[in-house]
Design a protein around this motif. Structure first.
Motif, PDB file in Angstrom:
ATOM      1  N   ALA A 120       0.984  -1.766  -0.060  1.00 32.62           N
ATOM      2  CA  ALA A 120       0.460  -0.248   0.130  1.00 32.62           C
ATOM      3  C   ALA A 120       0.649   0.805  -0.275  1.00 32.62           C
ATOM      4  O   ALA A 120       0.189   2.098  -0.667  1.00 32.62           O
ATOM      5  N   LEU A 121       1.904   1.233   1.527  1.00 35.64           N
ATOM      6  CA  LEU A 121       3.139   2.189   1.000  1.00 35.64           C
ATOM      7  C   LEU A 121       3.789   2.163  -0.260  1.00 35.64           C
ATOM      8  O   LEU A 121       3.763   3.526  -0.874  1.00 35.64           O
ATOM      9  N   GLY A 122       3.780   1.462  -0.402  1.00 34.44           N
ATOM     10  CA  GLY A 122       4.715   1.362  -2.239  1.00 34.44           C
ATOM     11  C   GLY A 122       3.401   1.475  -3.760  1.00 34.44           C
ATOM     12  O   GLY A 122       4.074   2.588  -4.026  1.00 34.44           O
ATOM     13  N   LEU A 123       2.587   1.556  -3.092  1.00 34.94           N
ATOM     14  CA  LEU A 123       1.515   2.094  -3.928  1.00 34.94           C
ATOM     15  C   LEU A 123       1.177   3.586  -4.498  1.00 34.94           C
ATOM     16  O   LEU A 123       1.325   4.278  -4.657  1.00 34.94           O
ATOM     17  N   LEU A 124       1.340   4.637  -2.954  1.00 37.96           N
ATOM     18  CA  LEU A 124       0.943   5.554  -2.412  1.00 37.96           C
ATOM     19  C   LEU A 124       2.153   6.224  -2.850  1.00 37.96           C
ATOM     20  O   LEU A 124       1.785   7.744  -3.834  1.00 37.96           O
ATOM     21  N   ALA A 125       3.031   5.623  -2.793  1.00 35.72           N
ATOM     22  CA  ALA A 125       5.031   5.923  -3.350  1.00 35.72           C
ATOM     23  C   ALA A 125       4.368   6.564  -5.076  1.00 35.72           C
ATOM     24  O   ALA A 125       5.255   7.823  -5.426  1.00 35.72           O
ATOM     25  N   GLY A 126       4.252   5.235  -5.505  1.00 37.72           N
ATOM     26  CA  GLY A 126       4.083   5.642  -6.992  1.00 37.72           C
ATOM     27  C   GLY A 126       3.610   6.524  -7.323  1.00 37.72           C
ATOM     28  O   GLY A 126       4.056   7.249  -8.322  1.00 37.72           O
ATOM     29  N   PHE A 127       2.486   6.309  -7.301  1.00 41.03           N
ATOM     30  CA  PHE A 127       1.658   7.589  -7.801  1.00 41.03           C
ATOM     31  C   PHE A 127       1.694   9.149  -7.245  1.00 41.03           C
ATOM     32  O   PHE A 127       1.333   9.523  -8.623  1.00 41.03           O
ATOM     33  N   VAL A 132       3.877  14.203  -9.287  1.00 40.65           N
ATOM     34  CA  VAL A 132       5.029  15.192  -9.494  1.00 40.65           C
ATOM     35  C   VAL A 132       5.189  14.932 -10.580  1.00 40.65           C
ATOM     36  O   VAL A 132       5.281  16.381 -11.150  1.00 40.65           O
ATOM     37  N   LEU A 133       5.301  14.255 -11.800  1.00 42.97           N
ATOM     38  CA  LEU A 133       6.079  14.456 -13.126  1.00 42.97           C
ATOM     39  C   LEU A 133       4.880  14.480 -14.337  1.00 42.97           C
ATOM     40  O   LEU A 133       5.180  15.779 -15.162  1.00 42.97           O
ATOM     41  N   ALA A 134       3.412  14.007 -13.350  1.00 43.43           N
ATOM     42  CA  ALA A 134       3.021  14.499 -14.900  1.00 43.43           C
ATOM     43  C   ALA A 134       1.473  16.069 -13.880  1.00 43.43           C
ATOM     44  O   ALA A 134       0.619  16.819 -15.086  1.00 43.43           O
ATOM     45  N   ARG A 135       1.688  17.170 -13.007  1.00 41.94           N
ATOM     46  CA  ARG A 135       1.694  17.757 -12.643  1.00 41.94           C
ATOM     47  C   ARG A 135       1.595  18.564 -13.726  1.00 41.94           C
ATOM     48  O   ARG A 135       2.374  19.324 -14.502  1.00 41.94           O
ATOM     49  N   PRO A 136       0.706  19.504 -13.444  1.00 44.49           N
ATOM     50  CA  PRO A 136       0.342  20.499 -15.146  1.00 44.49           C
ATOM     51  C   PRO A 136       1.744  21.832 -15.500  1.00 44.49           C
ATOM     52  O   PRO A 136       1.457  21.405 -16.236  1.00 44.49           O
ATOM     53  N   ALA A 137       2.507  21.701 -14.290  1.00 48.46           N
ATOM     54  CA  ALA A 137       3.156  23.503 -13.820  1.00 48.46           C
ATOM     55  C   ALA A 137       4.088  22.223 -15.053  1.00 48.46           C
ATOM     56  O   ALA A 137       5.450  23.115 -15.222  1.00 48.46           O
ATOM     57  N   VAL A 143      -1.651  14.814 -24.149  1.00 43.05           N
ATOM     58  CA  VAL A 143      -2.101  13.418 -24.311  1.00 43.05           C
ATOM     59  C   VAL A 143      -1.284  12.523 -24.298  1.00 43.05           C
ATOM     60  O   VAL A 143      -1.286  11.716 -24.561  1.00 43.05           O
ATOM     61  N   ALA A 144      -0.292  13.131 -24.489  1.00 40.63           N
ATOM     62  CA  ALA A 144       1.325  12.200 -24.538  1.00 40.63           C
ATOM     63  C   ALA A 144       1.070  11.350 -23.705  1.00 40.63           C
ATOM     64  O   ALA A 144       1.967  10.144 -22.962  1.00 40.63           O
ATOM     65  N   ILE A 145       0.975  12.336 -22.357  1.00 36.06           N
ATOM     66  CA  ILE A 145       1.304  12.031 -20.494  1.00 36.06           C
ATOM     67  C   ILE A 145      -0.479  10.759 -20.178  1.00 36.06           C
ATOM     68  O   ILE A 145      -0.296   9.655 -20.228  1.00 36.06           O
TER      69      ILE A 145
END
Length: 307
Positions: A120-127, A132-137, A143-145
């Protein structure tokens, strides 16, 4: 330790396939490139299996191979290559590193597998890393994301499906028919989408596709199959959090892709999350012989993170 050689091959080669796909895009559209890759690699592997007198798959096994070919190499790898038209190879690899997260969730809903606290901790960390990577800023193409994450989702679903599908006894034969079916599907899709008119093969692109065929689809997969037969699955599975790190570093080193603080943070968080999932203690369960065999078949499907 004799397993270090095969393990390093899987670490480096599968981590480098994202870079090879990025180079291949210089002369080949993404679906066409992967259609060639999987048709050639699948045909070579199938010929080898038949030469070794491995039984020819029956109709249900071919049907299952087509479904897995659609979900894993076609949607997963093809989607990653399509996304790399706009995203860097390292960032694409990080989105595809979410595959183990989708596998865990898929097995929870289809097989009722319990999610332990480390997982469960791994899932939370992964998402969290993906967020962090996909945030709009971040400025990445939305679309590619979405396509990269959809490809990871399809790969996860295909892996769960593998645990219930009729498959050849040989993992090599199973991979061969999967790649052949994926190559046929991608050939049709590349023609329908008009990619054939955009082919302009360069020397670098041809070398990249050759690398993907020989090393990415044949050498590394053979090494991974050997690992599954000689080491604990959790050791073989460590490729899942090493490959994205290799991809990010190679993209920065060889293609001058930006290595921002946000990318480094996402790499660390996603790798930590996947590590928690892969290395989490396994609960003792009393499955039947058939379900245990199915689980082993599914674990073997996590291999080509890619590409």
């Amino acid at each position: 330790m004799t397993f270090l050689g095969p393990l390093l091959i899987v670490y480096v080669v599968w981590g480098s396939t994202y870079l090879a796909q990025k180079v291949g895009l210089e002369g080949l559209p993404p679906l066409t490139m992967n259609a060639i890759r999987f048709l050639v690699a699948g045909a070579l592997l199938y010929a080898w299996c038949r030469y070794r007198r491995m039984p020819n798959p029956d109709r249900p096994q071919w049907r299952a191979g087509a479904i897995q070919g659609l979900l894993l190499p076609a949607a997963g790898t093809g989607g990653a290559a399509w996304a790399e038209q706009w995203l860097s190879s390292g960032v694409t690899a990080l989105f595809l590193a979410s595959i183990p997260l989708w596998i865990v969730l898929g097995r929870r809903f289809t097989d009722g597998e319990r999610i332990t606290w480390p997982v469960a901790l791994g899932l939370l960390a992964g998402f969290a890393g993906v967020a962090v990577l996909a945030r709009p800023a971040g400025g990445g193409d939305a679309v590619a994301i979405g396509v990269a994450l959809a490809g990871a989702l399809c790969w996860g679903l295909g892996t769960v499906y593998a645990g219930h599908a009729p498959r050849p006894a040989s993992a090599l034969m199973a991979s061969a028919i999967e790649m052949l079916c994926a190559g046929a599907i991608l050939t049709v899709l590349s023609g329908v989408t008009g990619e054939w008119t955009r082919i302009d093969v360069t020397g670098r692109a041809a070398l990249a596709v050759g690398y993907l065929i020989v090393f990415g689809s044949l050498v590394a997969y053979t090494a991974y199959t050997w690992l599954l037969d000689h080491v604990a699955p959790r050791i073989a599975g460590t490729y899942a959090f090493v490959n994205p790190v290799v991809a990010v570093l190679l993209g920065w080193w060889m293609l001058n892709e930006p290595l921002t603080a946000r990318t480094i943070l996402a790499t660390a968080v996603i790798a930590a999350g996947v590590a928690l999932i892969v290395l989490a203690p396994v609960r003792a369960q009393p499955p039947s012989a058939s379900s245990a065999a199915d689980s082993g078949s599914a674990d073997r499907e996590v291999e080509r993170l890619r590409t």
